[in-house]
Design a protein around this motif. Structure first.
Motif, PDB file in Angstrom:
ATOM      1  N   ALA A   4      -3.998   5.559   1.142  1.00 49.67           N
ATOM      2  CA  ALA A   4      -2.794   4.725   1.106  1.00 49.67           C
ATOM      3  C   ALA A   4      -2.663   4.021  -0.236  1.00 49.67           C
ATOM      4  O   ALA A   4      -1.822   3.177  -0.418  1.00 49.67           O
ATOM      5  CB  ALA A   4      -2.874   3.689   2.231  1.00 49.67           C
ATOM      6  N   GLN A   5      -3.562   4.401  -1.158  1.00 46.04           N
ATOM      7  CA  GLN A   5      -3.583   3.660  -2.411  1.00 46.04           C
ATOM      8  C   GLN A   5      -2.591   4.167  -3.438  1.00 46.04           C
ATOM      9  O   GLN A   5      -1.791   5.040  -3.178  1.00 46.04           O
ATOM     10  CB  GLN A   5      -4.989   3.725  -2.995  1.00 46.04           C
ATOM     11  CG  GLN A   5      -5.684   2.374  -2.915  1.00 46.04           C
ATOM     12  CD  GLN A   5      -7.119   2.511  -3.312  1.00 46.04           C
ATOM     13  OE1 GLN A   5      -7.469   3.461  -3.977  1.00 46.04           O
ATOM     14  NE2 GLN A   5      -7.945   1.575  -2.907  1.00 46.04           N
ATOM     15  N   ARG A  11       6.710  -0.159  -5.395  1.00 48.92           N
ATOM     16  CA  ARG A  11       6.023  -0.276  -4.119  1.00 48.92           C
ATOM     17  C   ARG A  11       6.977   0.201  -3.030  1.00 48.92           C
ATOM     18  O   ARG A  11       8.067  -0.343  -2.881  1.00 48.92           O
ATOM     19  CB  ARG A  11       5.671  -1.742  -3.893  1.00 48.92           C
ATOM     20  CG  ARG A  11       4.397  -1.964  -3.133  1.00 48.92           C
ATOM     21  CD  ARG A  11       4.267  -3.411  -2.803  1.00 48.92           C
ATOM     22  NE  ARG A  11       3.429  -4.176  -3.715  1.00 48.92           N
ATOM     23  CZ  ARG A  11       2.105  -4.108  -3.767  1.00 48.92           C
ATOM     24  NH1 ARG A  11       1.470  -3.254  -3.021  1.00 48.92           N
ATOM     25  NH2 ARG A  11       1.417  -4.869  -4.599  1.00 48.92           N
ATOM     26  N   VAL A  12       6.555   1.241  -2.305  1.00 44.36           N
ATOM     27  CA  VAL A  12       7.375   1.747  -1.201  1.00 44.36           C
ATOM     28  C   VAL A  12       6.810   1.165   0.089  1.00 44.36           C
ATOM     29  O   VAL A  12       5.633   1.337   0.383  1.00 44.36           O
ATOM     30  CB  VAL A  12       7.349   3.291  -1.166  1.00 44.36           C
ATOM     31  CG1 VAL A  12       8.190   3.801  -0.006  1.00 44.36           C
ATOM     32  CG2 VAL A  12       7.853   3.860  -2.483  1.00 44.36           C
ATOM     33  N   VAL A  13       7.639   0.433   0.817  1.00 48.36           N
ATOM     34  CA  VAL A  13       7.171  -0.269   2.018  1.00 48.36           C
ATOM     35  C   VAL A  13       8.055   0.076   3.215  1.00 48.36           C
ATOM     36  O   VAL A  13       9.099   0.720   3.061  1.00 48.36           O
ATOM     37  CB  VAL A  13       7.163  -1.798   1.794  1.00 48.36           C
ATOM     38  CG1 VAL A  13       6.238  -2.185   0.654  1.00 48.36           C
ATOM     39  CG2 VAL A  13       8.573  -2.311   1.505  1.00 48.36           C
ATOM     40  N   ALA A  61       5.869  12.376  -3.726  1.00 47.07           N
ATOM     41  CA  ALA A  61       6.227  11.363  -2.724  1.00 47.07           C
ATOM     42  C   ALA A  61       7.678  11.526  -2.302  1.00 47.07           C
ATOM     43  O   ALA A  61       8.173  10.778  -1.474  1.00 47.07           O
ATOM     44  CB  ALA A  61       5.984   9.965  -3.266  1.00 47.07           C
ATOM     45  N   THR A  62       8.374  12.489  -2.905  1.00 47.41           N
ATOM     46  CA  THR A  62       9.770  12.749  -2.533  1.00 47.41           C
ATOM     47  C   THR A  62       9.955  14.260  -2.376  1.00 47.41           C
ATOM     48  O   THR A  62       9.199  15.058  -2.942  1.00 47.41           O
ATOM     49  CB  THR A  62      10.750  12.278  -3.627  1.00 47.41           C
ATOM     50  OG1 THR A  62      10.503  13.035  -4.821  1.00 47.41           O
ATOM     51  CG2 THR A  62      10.616  10.803  -3.943  1.00 47.41           C
ATOM     52  N   LYS A  99       6.828   8.415   1.383  1.00 50.27           N
ATOM     53  CA  LYS A  99       5.497   7.902   1.749  1.00 50.27           C
ATOM     54  C   LYS A  99       5.338   6.497   1.211  1.00 50.27           C
ATOM     55  O   LYS A  99       5.632   6.246   0.038  1.00 50.27           O
ATOM     56  CB  LYS A  99       4.410   8.795   1.134  1.00 50.27           C
ATOM     57  CG  LYS A  99       4.290  10.131   1.807  1.00 50.27           C
ATOM     58  CD  LYS A  99       3.300  11.014   1.064  1.00 50.27           C
ATOM     59  CE  LYS A  99       3.558  12.477   1.394  1.00 50.27           C
ATOM     60  NZ  LYS A  99       3.189  13.379   0.320  1.00 50.27           N
ATOM     61  N   GLU A 100       4.849   5.607   2.054  1.00 51.93           N
ATOM     62  CA  GLU A 100       4.606   4.240   1.596  1.00 51.93           C
ATOM     63  C   GLU A 100       3.432   4.240   0.617  1.00 51.93           C
ATOM     64  O   GLU A 100       2.544   5.077   0.703  1.00 51.93           O
ATOM     65  CB  GLU A 100       4.279   3.341   2.802  1.00 51.93           C
ATOM     66  CG  GLU A 100       5.484   3.131   3.698  1.00 51.93           C
ATOM     67  CD  GLU A 100       5.170   2.272   4.915  1.00 51.93           C
ATOM     68  OE1 GLU A 100       4.283   1.413   4.826  1.00 51.93           O
ATOM     69  OE2 GLU A 100       5.826   2.479   5.943  1.00 51.93           O
TER      70      GLU A 100
END
Ligand SMILES: [Cu+2]
Length: 288
Positions: A20-21, A248-250, A36-37, A224-225
């Motif tokens: 998750a880092q 930061r994706v939350v 991530a996309t 993805k967060e």
């Protein structure tokens, strides 16, 4: 045995946490950062696809060259042929490359078009302005939120709570990260105030120049967060290497809480978000 088991458990927790880092460049990295996309996945696919053409063509040309050098060397072929035309071979070496180019151009243009056309009306619009040598971000929402994002000096790490070098790497960590909700089509309007910069985020597959006096538009939909790092990618002066971009994706809920708090106290909102994400990670690794 017990010790082995407990060290395995620790290792497991570390691996789970690193999953998750932050997404960032790694030493001796030879390939792209993990996508991530969906856009970055397509870019990675296209890169592999082109290799299926490039590698065989390179080997074929190399083989032909080697064959000619060996077969027609002066010692075994003292009187060279004077042939200068061969219709069949000329048709082949014209039509062949045209077909190869078509196979490359069609998916390439489709990808390029997709990069400039979000599939739906973006749910969030941000503006990123490059300065020598930091970024200004603006959330174009009902009550606009704007802040500056600059590289965190090494000495400021403890105060910012960013001493973990795995999540907050040297030269990439910033004071204020851009915070975006996951699975939301996000439009970024990119410009600059002084010289040309470039807004780039490798894991998202976005990169565009930030040109003073004009606006370039890109979009992404992070799936993805996590915490993602990019850098200014246009040589812009002496501190070009020191103007990182951190996103930061939350989750939606985390984003809403952060946004509400950030309106009055950005520092406090960022700290609260960090604490929440850390707790979430600990719970996740404890549940392993
Ligand atoms: Cu720059």
């Amino acid at each position: 045995m017990k010790r082995t088991l407990s060290s395995l458990a620790v290792l497991g927790a570390v691996v789970a946490a690193s999953g998750a880092q932050a997404q960032q460049p790694r030493p001796w990295q030879m390939t792209f950062q993990p996508a991530a996309t969906g856009m970055m996945e397509q870019i990675a696919w296209f890169e592999h696809y082109t290799l299926w053409f490039i590698v065989p063509i390179t080997l074929l040309v190399l083989g032909l060259l080697a064959y000619c050098i060996f077969k027609f060397r002066a010692s075994v072929n003292p009187t060279p042929s004077r042939t200068s035309h061969n219709t069949i071979i000329e048709v082949i070496w014209t039509v062949g490359p045209v077909v190869v180019l078509l196979f490359l151009a069609i998916p390439s243009f489709r990808l390029l078009t997709a990069q400039y056309n979000p599939p739906e009306e973006p749910g969030l619009t941000l503006k990123a302005t490059g300065n020598q040598w930091n970024w200004d971000y603006e959330y174009q929402i009902e009550q606009p939120l704007s802040f500056n994002s600059r590289m965190l000096a090494e000495g400021d790490r403890p105060a910012a709570g960013k001493t973990d070098l795995a999540a907050y790497p040297r030269l990439l960590t910033v004071h204020n990260e851009l915070v975006v909700p996951v699975n939301t089509t996000t439009r970024v309007l990119v410009t600059a105030t002084d010289v040309i910069h470039a807004f780039a985020m490798p894991s998202f597959g976005v990169k565009t120049d930030a040109v003073p006096g004009r606006i370039n538009e890109i979009w992404f939909k992070a799936e993805k967060e996590g915490l993602y790092y990019g850098q200014c990618s246009e040589l812009c002066g002496q501190d070009h290497a020191f103007m990182p971009i951190a996103i930061r994706v939350v989750s939606d809920a985390q984003y809403k809480t952060w946004l509400a708090a950030a309106a009055t106290d950005l520092g406090g909102a960022n700290k609260a978000l960090m604490v929440e994400i850390d707790t979430q990670k600990k719970v996740a690794s404890a549940a392993e």
